[in-house]
Design an enzyme around this catalytic site. Structure first.
Site, mmCIF file in Angstrom:
data_model
loop_
_atom_site.group_PDB
_atom_site.id
_atom_site.type_symbol
_atom_site.label_atom_id
_atom_site.label_comp_id
_atom_site.label_asym_id
_atom_site.label_seq_id
_atom_site.Cartn_x
_atom_site.Cartn_y
_atom_site.Cartn_z
ATOM 1 N N HIS A 1 0.821 -1.218 0.000
ATOM 2 C CA HIS A 1 0.000 0.000 0.000
ATOM 3 C C HIS A 1 0.851 1.263 0.000
ATOM 4 O O HIS A 1 0.387 2.327 -0.400
ATOM 5 C CB HIS A 1 -1.004 -0.007 1.167
ATOM 6 C CG HIS A 1 -0.452 0.252 2.524
ATOM 7 N ND1 HIS A 1 -0.173 -0.745 3.434
ATOM 8 C CD2 HIS A 1 -0.150 1.415 3.160
ATOM 9 C CE1 HIS A 1 0.270 -0.221 4.559
ATOM 10 N NE2 HIS A 1 0.304 1.094 4.417
ATOM 11 N N ASP B 1 1.214 -7.776 2.251
ATOM 12 C CA ASP B 1 1.307 -6.332 2.003
ATOM 13 C C ASP B 1 2.767 -5.903 1.848
ATOM 14 O O ASP B 1 3.367 -5.331 2.750
ATOM 15 C CB ASP B 1 0.641 -5.582 3.158
ATOM 16 C CG ASP B 1 0.367 -4.122 2.827
ATOM 17 O OD1 ASP B 1 0.896 -3.641 1.808
ATOM 18 O OD2 ASP B 1 -0.355 -3.466 3.587
ATOM 19 N N SER C 1 4.091 2.103 8.435
ATOM 20 C CA SER C 1 3.826 1.190 7.331
ATOM 21 C C SER C 1 5.116 0.964 6.552
ATOM 22 O O SER C 1 5.786 1.908 6.145
ATOM 23 C CB SER C 1 2.771 1.786 6.398
ATOM 24 O OG SER C 1 1.510 1.800 7.011
#
Length: 697
Positions: A83, A219, A627
């Protein structure tokens, strides 16, 4: 463990295996190093941060200013979240080459794709410059005067350090402006896409699974840093070569077990751990619900259109993800604050703080702080919500309103100084082209109808049929001519005429009122932070996240989100197959992955039970910006990639509680399995250093 227990822990207990906090890596020697050792770490503070030798910090980069990345090979290969690289993957995608749907794997250096504007920034050195920055600041000064002195001092202190021509400096505030650090940085701007799994792996579970566990999302994405022939930062050039890092992370094939030490190293964005109870109450009971409602209304339109049309799906993939991510996060944040009884416990802590003021004869100095917070927030709440509603409607969710806002800014720039015309016009034209690259007028019109009623009763969707802004060529024609001609045409446009009154109100009334009422709150937060440290000096304080490099440590740990429910800390590929729904928008699975599972063709990436781990939980204190952060084991090896938190645990931005808060990491073995067995990109595996730290004990 609640905040009151957390802050007062060191008053009652000696240093032990504590968790939580986002610590400055240059200051780990002492308490933090001991805490990490008690959690099982074998790393020294010098192993993590050093200016005299290569250390873990040299492998950790700030990815495009919003995520984290880590170097995982001696050839500049970097790993981050899917992402985090989503907009780059999207930018290279088309109906003919749908890299979002099918993934992308460069099989050699020539196939690695450049990305305009993408950068990775490394920290070279961190210095405490508090005394220099606060020199000359006095209590008698107004907040504006204080900030003026701080800004001048910050600029001046950056000239004290000799840096290389390719390096930069910046000064950042910590502890609400009670401490300041200088960062010397190196920014690399030739970053190329190397690999990304299909969305059915990289976004598996999509919105349904977002912020929850068990999670089964791969991810991750791979990029490579390129440098000039001297291994220094350089703009994109075909002459550039893969970067040789000062340090890269070996990857453990031994995996994790419950209670293993984990360290997450990265660039967390923003937290507010020292808010008063009245602020938490305002955020969760007034501010968040308003934002949630607007984003939910937008998502209903976007999601329906993305499912019905592949072209729309590609165009809106990144935008939908950004809108949905915060929408669901705010919902979970509210749930966590309620579940942990955080507001009541914060008030209990404030009672302890008040008692400490009395015991230390500090009431006259700081006794007004908490009552003043109550008074200020009562006056601040409405304008805070109104301002955010404007941002949600005019910037976040609706593209036509965004175009009118940018047009307004162009008009103001030209009016202030006609010499700005060409520059302002070029900036607006660039914005139009950027928006229209991924624009669908019917989707945007539907969003407008859904979100605008949250801001005003004057909703007129007919503007879409008459405005020039919804067609790129027509929009650019508005910019033809001299300044007065351009502004005349712009002000005749129906969409601009509709929006201009709202934008005028924002700049003339709403934002000034917000700034006026927010300024004393910000000043009081600084005073409150100082008062806490003075009244309760033995408590355990860590600075709020501010997009600077931090270390957080904890353990692999399951958790119980509700009565009679317990989540084991590791999820497996078996769970991907269990969730599989053929052709589903969120839970489809590529045939190649199904075949690998059926054949049990897992290579060296299965655990001792013959299962492929996908994700695992930890007690690491993370937030947005973490992230892509590496999850690092007790010996400094990569064991996973941070990408999410559990739903209730999103409250950790205001109230970290290790009983509830868990970060979610994709297991490094799943990343390697997908690269090797699924993608067949064995050349990338061969670049990496795969190790067995547990077998070597």
């Amino acid at each position: 463990m609640r905040l009151i227990k957390f802050l007062l822990l060191f008053i009652t207990f000696s240093v032990s295996a504590q968790q939580g906090g986002m610590w400055i890596p240059s200051l780990l020697d002492g308490m933090n190093e001991t805490e990490m050792a008690n959690l099982g770490s074998m790393l020294t503070a010098d192993d993590i941060y050093s200016v005299n030798k290569s250390s873990l910090k040299d492998a950790i980069g700030h990815f495009n200013g919003g995520c984290t990345t880590e170097v995982i090979s001696p050839k500049g290969l970097i790993l981050t979240n899917h992402h985090c690289g989503y907009s780059q993957i999207q930018s290279h995608s088309s109906l003919e080459n749908d890299y979002i749907k099918n993934g992308y794997w460069a099989m050699n250096l020539d196939e690695e794709l450049p990305n305009e504007g993408l950068f990775v920034e490394f920290i070279v050195r961190i210095e405490d410059v508090t005394n220099d920055v606060l020199a000359g600041v006095t209590d008698e000064m107004s907040e504006k005067e204080k900030q003026s002195v701080i800004d001048k001092n910050s600029n001046k202190v950056q000239t004290y350090y000799d840096i290389e021509p390719w390096q930069d400096t910046k000064v950042k505030a910590f502890y609400k402006g009670n401490q300041y650090f200088l960062f010397i940085t190196e920014r690399f701007e030739d970053i190329r896409l190397v690999g990304a799994p299909p969305a059915s792996i990289g976004k598996f579970g999509s919105d349904t699974d977002n912020w929850v566990f068990p999670r089964h999302t791969g991810d991750f994405s791979l990029f490579r840093i390129y440098a000039d022939k001297n291994n220094r930062p350089a703009k994109y050039s075909t002459d550039n070569v893969p970067y040789t890092p000062k340090h890269y992370l070996p990857i453990s094939l031994d995996g994790i077990e419950e209670d293993d030490f984990t360290m997450v190293f990265g660039f967390p964005g923003r937290t507010n751990e020292y808010l008063p109870a009245v602020a938490i109450q305002h955020i969760t009971q007034e501010y968040n619900p308003s934002n949630i409602a607007i984003r939910e209304a937008a998502l209903k339109v976007i999601d329906a259109n993305m499912k019905a049309n592949d072209e729309v799906r590609i165009k809106y993939a990144s935008k939908q993800a950004r809108i949905a991510n915060a929408w669901k996060k705010w919902i979970g944040e509210n749930l966590g604050i309620e579940k942990s009884n955080a507001i009541a416990e914060r008030r209990a802590f404030e009672a302890e703080f008040t008692k400490a003021l009395k015991d230390k004869n500090l009431e006259s100095k700081y006794g007004n702080i908490l009552p003043e917070f109550d008074r200020l927030y009562k006056d601040f709440a409405a304008i805070n919500i109104k301002r955010r509603n404007f941002i949600e409607v005019f910037i976040v969710t609706n593209e036509l309103m965004t175009m009118t806002l940018r047009a307004y800014q162009m008009e103001q720039a030209i009016k202030q100084n006609p010499d700005n015309f060409e520059k302002a016009k070029a900036r607006f034209a660039s914005t139009l082209k950027s928006i229209h690259k991924n624009y669908d007028v019917n989707v945007d019109k539907g969003v407008f109808k859904n979100v605008m009623p949250f801001y005003t009763q004057k909703v007129d969707a007919s503007i879409y049929d008459k405005t020039a802004l919804t067609d790129l060529n027509d929009a650019l024609k508005l910019l033809d001519g001299k300044p007065k001609d351009v502004l005349k045409k712009l002000n005749k446009d129906v969409a601009y005429k509709y929006a201009k009154a709202f934008i005028d109100e924002f700049y003339s009334t709403i934002n000034p009122e917000f700034e006026t009422k927010n300024a004393p709150i910000t000043a009081l937060e600084k005073q409150y932070m100082k008062a806490l440290m003075e009244a309760l000096p033995d408590a355990r304080y860590f600075p709020d996240a501010n997009s600077t490099m931090r270390v957080t440590y904890g353990k692999v740990k399951g958790y119980s989100p509700k009565d009679a429910v317990y989540y084991m800390p590791v999820s497996y590929l078996d769970g991907v197959i269990e969730k599989y729904v053929p052709g589903d928008y969120e839970f489809d699975v590529p045939q190649k992955l199904l075949d690998l599972y059926a054949a049990k063709d897992f290579g060296q990436y299965a655990d001792a039970n013959g299962k492929v781990p996908v994700c695992f939980l930890g007690t690491n204190h993370t937030t947005g910006g973490n992230s892509g952060s590496p999850a690092i084991d007790a010996n400094g090896n990569l064991i996973g990639l941070n990408f999410d938190r559990v739903w209730e645990g999103t409250m950790s931005d205001m109230n970290y509680d290790p009983e509830i808060c868990r970060n979610i990491m994709v297991d490094a073995r799943y990343v390697l399995f997908i690269i090797d067995k699924f993608a067949g990109a064995k050349h990338l595996i061969e670049e990496m250093e795969l190790v067995h730290p547990k077998k070597n004990k």
